[in-house]
Write a protein that holds these residues in place. Sequence first.
Motif, PDB file in Angstrom:
ATOM      1  N   GLY A 112       0.799  -1.215   0.000  1.00 44.92           N
ATOM      2  CA  GLY A 112       0.000   0.000   0.000  1.00 44.92           C
ATOM      3  C   GLY A 112       0.831   1.264   0.000  1.00 44.92           C
ATOM      4  N   ALA A 113       2.124   1.126  -0.260  1.00 51.22           N
ATOM      5  CA  ALA A 113       2.985   2.314  -0.227  1.00 51.22           C
ATOM      6  C   ALA A 113       3.805   2.435  -1.507  1.00 51.22           C
ATOM      7  CB  ALA A 113       3.918   2.254   0.989  1.00 51.22           C
ATOM      8  N   SER A 114       3.635   1.475  -2.445  1.00 54.78           N
ATOM      9  CA  SER A 114       4.486   1.483  -3.630  1.00 54.78           C
ATOM     10  C   SER A 114       3.742   0.987  -4.857  1.00 54.78           C
ATOM     11  CB  SER A 114       5.706   0.589  -3.385  1.00 54.78           C
ATOM     12  OG  SER A 114       6.416   0.425  -4.603  1.00 54.78           O
ATOM     13  N   PRO A 115       3.210   1.904  -5.662  1.00 51.84           N
ATOM     14  CA  PRO A 115       2.524   1.462  -6.883  1.00 51.84           C
ATOM     15  C   PRO A 115       3.420   0.586  -7.756  1.00 51.84           C
ATOM     16  CG  PRO A 115       2.203   3.824  -6.537  1.00 51.84           C
ATOM     17  CD  PRO A 115       3.220   3.367  -5.522  1.00 51.84           C
ATOM     18  N   GLN A 116       4.740   0.812  -7.729  1.00 51.83           N
ATOM     19  CA  GLN A 116       5.618   0.036  -8.595  1.00 51.83           C
ATOM     20  C   GLN A 116       5.708  -1.417  -8.145  1.00 51.83           C
ATOM     21  OE1 GLN A 116       6.591   1.094 -11.563  1.00 51.83           O
ATOM     22  NE2 GLN A 116       7.170  -1.057 -11.800  1.00 51.83           N
ATOM     23  N   PHE A 117       5.660  -1.625  -6.841  1.00 54.55           N
ATOM     24  CA  PHE A 117       5.676  -2.990  -6.312  1.00 54.55           C
ATOM     25  C   PHE A 117       4.422  -3.722  -6.782  1.00 54.55           C
ATOM     26  CE2 PHE A 117       5.095  -6.006  -2.606  1.00 54.55           C
ATOM     27  CZ  PHE A 117       6.189  -6.793  -2.886  1.00 54.55           C
ATOM     28  N   TYR A 118       3.252  -3.073  -6.630  1.00 64.34           N
ATOM     29  CA  TYR A 118       2.013  -3.718  -7.079  1.00 64.34           C
ATOM     30  C   TYR A 118       2.041  -3.980  -8.583  1.00 64.34           C
ATOM     31  CZ  TYR A 118      -2.865  -4.687  -8.108  1.00 64.34           C
ATOM     32  OH  TYR A 118      -4.021  -5.272  -8.567  1.00 64.34           O
ATOM     33  N   TYR A 140      -3.945   3.203  -6.620  1.00 64.60           N
ATOM     34  CA  TYR A 140      -4.486   3.243  -5.257  1.00 64.60           C
ATOM     35  C   TYR A 140      -4.034   2.041  -4.429  1.00 64.60           C
ATOM     36  CZ  TYR A 140      -7.669   4.081  -1.387  1.00 64.60           C
ATOM     37  OH  TYR A 140      -8.186   4.311  -0.126  1.00 64.60           O
ATOM     38  N   MET A 141      -3.893   0.884  -5.069  1.00 69.83           N
ATOM     39  CA  MET A 141      -3.392  -0.275  -4.325  1.00 69.83           C
ATOM     40  C   MET A 141      -2.045   0.071  -3.689  1.00 69.83           C
ATOM     41  SD  MET A 141      -4.158  -3.458  -3.632  1.00 69.83           S
ATOM     42  CE  MET A 141      -4.667  -4.660  -4.845  1.00 69.83           C
ATOM     43  N   GLY A 142      -1.230   0.825  -4.404  1.00 68.34           N
ATOM     44  CA  GLY A 142       0.083   1.207  -3.893  1.00 68.34           C
ATOM     45  C   GLY A 142       0.061   2.486  -3.082  1.00 68.34           C
ATOM     46  N   ALA A 143      -1.126   2.940  -2.708  1.00 68.80           N
ATOM     47  CA  ALA A 143      -1.212   4.196  -1.962  1.00 68.80           C
ATOM     48  C   ALA A 143      -2.046   4.037  -0.697  1.00 68.80           C
ATOM     49  CB  ALA A 143      -1.819   5.288  -2.850  1.00 68.80           C
ATOM     50  N   SER A 144      -2.569   2.820  -0.460  1.00 70.78           N
ATOM     51  CA  SER A 144      -3.477   2.654   0.674  1.00 70.78           C
ATOM     52  C   SER A 144      -3.326   1.271   1.297  1.00 70.78           C
ATOM     53  CB  SER A 144      -4.927   2.829   0.203  1.00 70.78           C
ATOM     54  OG  SER A 144      -5.806   2.439   1.242  1.00 70.78           O
TER      55      SER A 144
END
Lengths: 476, 476
Positions: A248-254, B246-250
């Motif tokens: 939830g802190a890294s769009p690149q990881f997802y 959003y998955m990488g932001a929350s």
Amino acid sequence: MTDYQGDAAKSPLELFEKLTEQGDKVRSLKSAKAEKAEIDAAVQLLLKLKVDYKKVTGQDYKAGCPPSENSLGSENGLAADGNNDEGDDEVNPWSVSTNNAKGVDYDKLIVRFGSSKIDQALVDRIEKVTGRKPHHFLRRGIFFSHRDMHQVLDTYEKHKSFFLYTGRGPSSQAMHVGHLIPFIFTKWLQDVFDIPLVVQMTDDEKYLWKDLTLEQCHQFAMENAKDIIACGFDVNKTFIFSDLDYMGASPQFYRNVVKIQKHVTFNQVKGIFGFTDSDCIGKISFPAIQAAPSFSNSFPHIFGDKKDIQCLIPCAIDQDPYFRMTRDVAPRIGYPKPALLHSTFFPALQGAQTKMSASDANSSIFLTDTAKQIKNKINKYAFSGGKDTVEEHRKYGGNVDVDVSFMYLTFFLEDDEKLEKIRQDYTSGALLTGELKKTLIETLQPIIAEHQERRKQVTDETVKRFMTPRPLNFNL
Amino acid sequence: MTDYQGDAAKSPLELFEKLTEQGDKVRSLKSAKAEKAEIDAAVQLLLKLKVDYKKVTGQDYKAGCPPSENSLGSENGLAADGNNDEGDDEVNPWSVSTNNAKGVDYDKLIVRFGSSKIDQALVDRIEKVTGRKPHHFLRRGIFFSHRDMHQVLDTYEKHKSFFLYTGRGPSSQAMHVGHLIPFIFTKWLQDVFDIPLVVQMTDDEKYLWKDLTLEQCHQFAMENAKDIIACGFDVNKTFIFSDLDYMGASPQFYRNVVKIQKHVTFNQVKGIFGFTDSDCIGKISFPAIQAAPSFSNSFPHIFGDKKDIQCLIPCAIDQDPYFRMTRDVAPRIGYPKPALLHSTFFPALQGAQTKMSASDANSSIFLTDTAKQIKNKINKYAFSGGKDTVEEHRKYGGNVDVDVSFMYLTFFLEDDEKLEKIRQDYTSGALLTGELKKTLIETLQPIIAEHQERRKQVTDETVKRFMTPRPLNFNL
């Protein structure tokens, strides 16, 4: 047919490419209406290649579908998950078992998994490249298997960097000495190669597999991080992350997770991990989450958008299925395959064929044990390779191959000469079990006490520093 | 047995609870060594309940395993995915087809999906509660089916708020007028109820299903967001998000995704969505990502840690399988079930039994079409319910049930009286096809032109405002 020899010894992917090429050739000969003899010869070769392909991969050739890396090892007729029906050892991420008191047969495992043995030549090369005496885990075969380590050293010799990735599944607050093995070795690698490290805490995995709440798993991740930090990692070169937080802190990881998920089918994870239709969809898609940290652009705060930095994963061999899958996917999504260094398992006090359990306080030495608890546990539970009476022992000697105290010393007694003398004296009967246990107790007590002292210094603030996404000191 | 009547009419879950209770009763009678007759009677009832349970759910009762909501509707012997082998309409998130020129049989669909019809009483109640004339989509049955809408109104009447959730799969830059239907209606709901709205752009889904790159899908999400914003949503009450971002932001969003993934098996998604073993693990786990926005604590910036705010989802009926699954999982993870309002499908120009395709520019009116293109497409392609010659048409009249221009007018001509007059005149033959088409052209041209004008005003800055996680104006 001079261009065709020894193809059965080729890798599955090489064979696949050769097959595809040959298929194209047959088609073009046919469409060009070439002579029958020429077409027949080409078809013959195609068929032969298909047979070899089946022999090497255990799979039928399908145009457009490159072989899974887990098909490696299938040449011995073994199941893709590294297990078989021949009463051999079971080794997978959720279960390790053997009937042999000496423990798992690691040489067999190398053949089954299709990895390479860490031989003396590789140990010598590591010494040459780093200019440092190899860690005793390497000297003693505790890290015994690898994938592509020579390639990592090639890269390093060209003054290009690589990064380390290891992890921990935080299923409880309690960690035992065995859990430290990959971290102790990873810290050594970080020191001698001077490279960055990412540590994945798979709290999401533990939530999916165990009867625990998300909050418990996350809390265990935070507590376990303290023990990991206490191994002495350099905060300027180390990023520890909880999946539940970092996803939830890294769009690149997802993005990398989704990329991997697009390129792995249920059939594949069924073959590799043994999942069934009754498993929850979280378990089924989880392997992509353990795979993603193998790729450098999963960490833009460390590596920017660079996607080609080589990754090296030190881990216990039971984690290899995840990374066989990762190495299979990597080239298909344009990333380098991670290299691996595999360790043996740390035996339970009760013997190398039993499993340590975090819920059984007597199955191992825990990082929270007092000096007295350590002494009592070893004296009471450590399986002995000695004889029943002093007289017999003096006469016939003890068996270090099944003696857990001796095994523990191979992990924790750094002095090679002292270890060798113990081996000889115990084998000859000159050293009694009680004396051997005393040496182990005196070796472990200060190690655990020092760990506890260092862990005390690890504040929540320290944990936060390690776990904040940020740039690391890193020379490309 | 007075306590047992009409249980076959009970809900699967009620039956399940009754069965569990009865099973406990039988066990306790047995262990208490009760009289044989008493035990036999209890067992008889247990067996009868099991038969009813199987009849209602299509599943065998299994202790500890509550029924899946998708078992609803199975009482008609239909497959759980809402399709069947009887040549009925196919309706699922990836395919909608029917052989009927009038389009899908929506009354049948209500029975198959186990939802409820939006009847006049519900429309009247919405009017009473909001004090506003119901939207013509409600008056004309374009939104025709619901789940738990009465419960939403109960909540609202108690001065407790709820929130809206809808979405879009951004598979291309081009959106057609049909894509606007849920958004036009959602905007109306936002206005009359004065409540917050979350809009999910499933760019990850499109990456998994289509031959597109992550970058393309994300770019389409951004472009489509502009068209959605142009529908007039209130930026102070609306949060639009791309899954990839959003998955990488929350972390809270991911936590809910994992929670859902833990409570849905591959067997279940296989039954609901028809996935197979050859599908990638990304597809298999995706339904959890479309489910997660149904729960208010997926958006801590809007709802804080409140997890019990009722969600209402306006969507086309083909999305219902996702939310049947969501409603099945919700109580098991301690969240309220989302309510739903289902719309019919917007027909292709070529007729209600064909599928609109974003890749076929002639299958619908696109939001980028010029006035001239609109005119030409309608005149050239809109399937007509009129007769072959003017003479015949005057004599026998046209058929509005299959006439696409008339269908489009039910969506876009707000004036009920004018629409009714057109229906009568076309049916009687007084109105010719060319005249009907002219009315549609004159209705659509300004609507599209105004949309294009509003979209021009939507800058990247505006998109950024809508898509930034932030508090919304929201009175609990």
